[in-house]
Write an enzyme that holds these catalytic residues in place. Structure first.
Site, PDB file in Angstrom:
ATOM      1  N   GLU A  97       0.891  -1.172   0.000  1.00 54.55           N
ATOM      2  CA  GLU A  97       0.000   0.000   0.000  1.00 54.55           C
ATOM      3  C   GLU A  97       0.921   1.212   0.000  1.00 54.55           C
ATOM      4  O   GLU A  97       1.584   1.491   1.005  1.00 54.55           O
ATOM      5  CB  GLU A  97      -0.888   0.000   1.250  1.00 54.55           C
ATOM      6  CG  GLU A  97      -1.774  -1.224   1.406  1.00 54.55           C
ATOM      7  CD  GLU A  97      -2.845  -1.343   0.337  1.00 54.55           C
ATOM      8  OE1 GLU A  97      -3.073  -0.360  -0.411  1.00 54.55           O
ATOM      9  OE2 GLU A  97      -3.458  -2.411   0.242  1.00 54.55           O
TER      10      GLU A  97
ATOM     11  N   CYS B  51      -2.705   8.775   3.495  1.00 56.89           N
ATOM     12  CA  CYS B  51      -2.429   8.399   2.106  1.00 56.89           C
ATOM     13  C   CYS B  51      -3.603   8.713   1.194  1.00 56.89           C
ATOM     14  O   CYS B  51      -3.431   8.897  -0.004  1.00 56.89           O
ATOM     15  CB  CYS B  51      -2.114   6.915   2.038  1.00 56.89           C
ATOM     16  SG  CYS B  51      -3.416   5.919   2.787  1.00 56.89           S
TER      17      CYS B  51
END
Ligand code: NAD
Length: 478
Positions: free
Chosen positions: A255, A289
């Site tokens: 990720e 993020c």
């Protein structure tokens, strides 16, 4: 808070160490042990032994019970976890108390439940005869754990992102060696204490602290005894880990970074779009993020939207600092770069002055800019701070072209009242997650992850359990 390694069921903090800095005022608030290659090696060996022993023998029921105990243990120490997360990251207390810690509890409960819902598959086969293999057969597929799993997590949502991997890894029956970010060791240490008290067999979960490159992170990801790596962090770090893991062909789940777009159509509920964009660009001071750094607004409402967004960003109060002096300097270097590239500043652009101890901390102003070409570095590169660039567009296709013109593809937000448009545009945005008229609304069963430089694989629900286990097909002639 004393950061400790947890290796083979024992806490320790021997060896070298480094200072832990409070991002709220720049003061030194403790020391963190730095795991040497030997300590990492001991952790991997302890994990392997656990798989050969009690943890490897634990069936799904026992693992689910262990996960529930861990969730209960975090809940019982809720305030201590919140305190530790706030002290490490400087994030607003409300954020830690409503997002980070509840989600960590939710991660363990969700995987305790999901573990039972896992179907195993069977196929009956009647093959007329090729390669001499004619006959009736029963095939069934079972899933077995990958083995020793290395989990490396970042500093922005330290406990949430660590447990988002630890819970499914343990649920699937793996043994874990985790390394949190060197900036945020505290909630991981508390988690190790909770896991210890929950009575998991020693070695099922191990924790090592330390830096990444040429240090604990690299020792772990390059270790021949590691069977899989689950990593959340920067795309460049992901690339370095892949290179390090290549010799052992270790599977990875990544990720990574993002440069997330929002598209605001003129038919949107503009109040909701403004509220949503303030949240998506400035929550945790842009250090999530999923945060929006590029906003594309349909021309008829562009001027009003920019003005109002600037006003709201300029009025934000109670926000937290950047994680470190180094990260603050990086974010400020993008503010200066934006200036050099010719941006117009609608809000922010500098360092706030509080007149108290926060002036020693690592704060930057929430910032809204416009006027840059799409080729500008500020529009292309991930800043990971409280800044967004707003640009106008005229047509749906143009908006899609702008949103998709990025090396990243993590998440996006569309704001429109037109249902047909939402359905038409959403699948064409090149991101792993598309929110329509919302941002960061999460169901833990849904696939989470990015395309392009934003990641490899998906996490969440079944997707995590798939990564953390291996299907094995058994074929029996009948
Ligand atoms: P980072 O990549 O600098 O560090 C993440 C972790 O990797 C830390 O534990 C670090 O010690 C370790 N590390 C660093 N170099 C390493 C190496 N060579 N080998 C092994 N380990 C190494 O990331 P960060 O600054 O902590 O976090 C911010 C980044 O994370 C941003 O790019 C952000 O977009 C990304 N992020 C992505 C997601 C997602 O779900 N896609 C979530 C949160 C953060």
């Amino acid at each position: 808070m004393k950061a400790e390694h947890y290796v083979g069921g024992a806490f320790r903090s021997d060896g070298p160490s480094f200072a832990l800095i409070d991002p709220r005022d720049g003061s030194e608030r403790g020391v963190v042990p730095e795991a040497t290659r030997e300590i990492v090696d001991e952790a991997v060996t302890a994990a392997r032994s656990a798989l050969r022993g009690a943890w490897g023998a634990a069936d799904a029921a026992r693992r689910a019970t262990a996960l529930r105990r861990i969730a209960d243990g975090i809940e019982a120490r809720f305030d201590a976890f919140v305190d530790a997360e706030v002290a490490d990251t400087g994030k607003p207390r409300e954020l830690a108390a409503t997002v980070d810690v509840p989600r960590a509890i939710g991660n363990f409960r969700a995987y305790a439940d999901l573990l039972y819902g896992r179907p195993e598959r069977a196929y009956t086969t009647s093959v007329p005869g090729w390669s001499g293999g004619a006959g009736e057969a029963l095939n069934y597929t079972v899933r077995r754990p990958l083995g020793v799993v290395a989990i490396i997590s970042p500093w922005n949502l330290p406990l949430l992102l660590l447990t988002w991997k630890v819970a499914p890894a343990l649920a699937a029956g793996n043994a874990v060696v985790a390394k949190p970010s060197e900036e945020t060791p505290s909630t991981a240490t508390l988690l190790a204490h909770v896991i210890d008290a929950a009575g998991l067999p020693s070695g099922a979960f191990n924790l090592v602290h330390g830096h990444g490159a040429d240090a604990a992170g690299a020792f772990l990801t390059g270790h021949p005894g590691v069977d899989a790596i689950a990593f959340t962090g920067e795309s460049a770090t992901g690339a370095a880990i892949m290179r390090n893991a290549a010799d052992h062909v270790t599977p990875v789940s990544f990720e990574l970074g993002g440069k997330n777009p929002a598209i605001v159509f003129a038919d949107a509920d503009l109040e909701a779009a403004l509220d949503g964009t303030v949240r998506s660009s400035f929550t945790h001071s842009g250090q999530i993020c999923l945060c929006t750094e590029r906003v594309y607004v349909e021309r008829p409402v562009f001027d009003d939207f920019v003005r109002e967004l600037g006003k709201r960003a300029g009025g934000l109060a109670g926000y937290g600092p950047m994680i470190s002096a180094e990260h603050r300097d990086k974010v400020l270097s993008y503010y200066r770069l934006a200036e050099e590239e010719g941006a117009a500043f609608v809000a922010g652009g500098g360092v706030p002055e509080f007149g108290d101890e926060r002036d020693g901390g690592f704060y930057v102003e929430p910032t809204v800019i416009t006027g840059l070409p799409e080729s500008a570095r500020t529009v292309k590169e991930e800043v990971f701070g409280p800044i967004c660039h707003v640009a106008p567009f005229d047509t749906e296709d143009e908006a899609l072209g702008l949103a998709n013109d990025s090396p990243y593809g993590l998440a996006s937000a569309l704001w429109t009242r037109d249902l047909s448009r939402a359905h038409r545009v959403a699948p064409r945005v090149e991101t792993g997650i598309v929110w329509v008229n919302c941002w960061n609304l999460r169901d833990l069963r849904t696939p989470f992850g990015g395309v392009k430089a934003s990641g490899i694989g998906r996490e969440g629900g079944e997707y995590s359990l798939d990564f953390f286990s291996e299907p094995v097909n058994v074929c029996i002639q009948i």
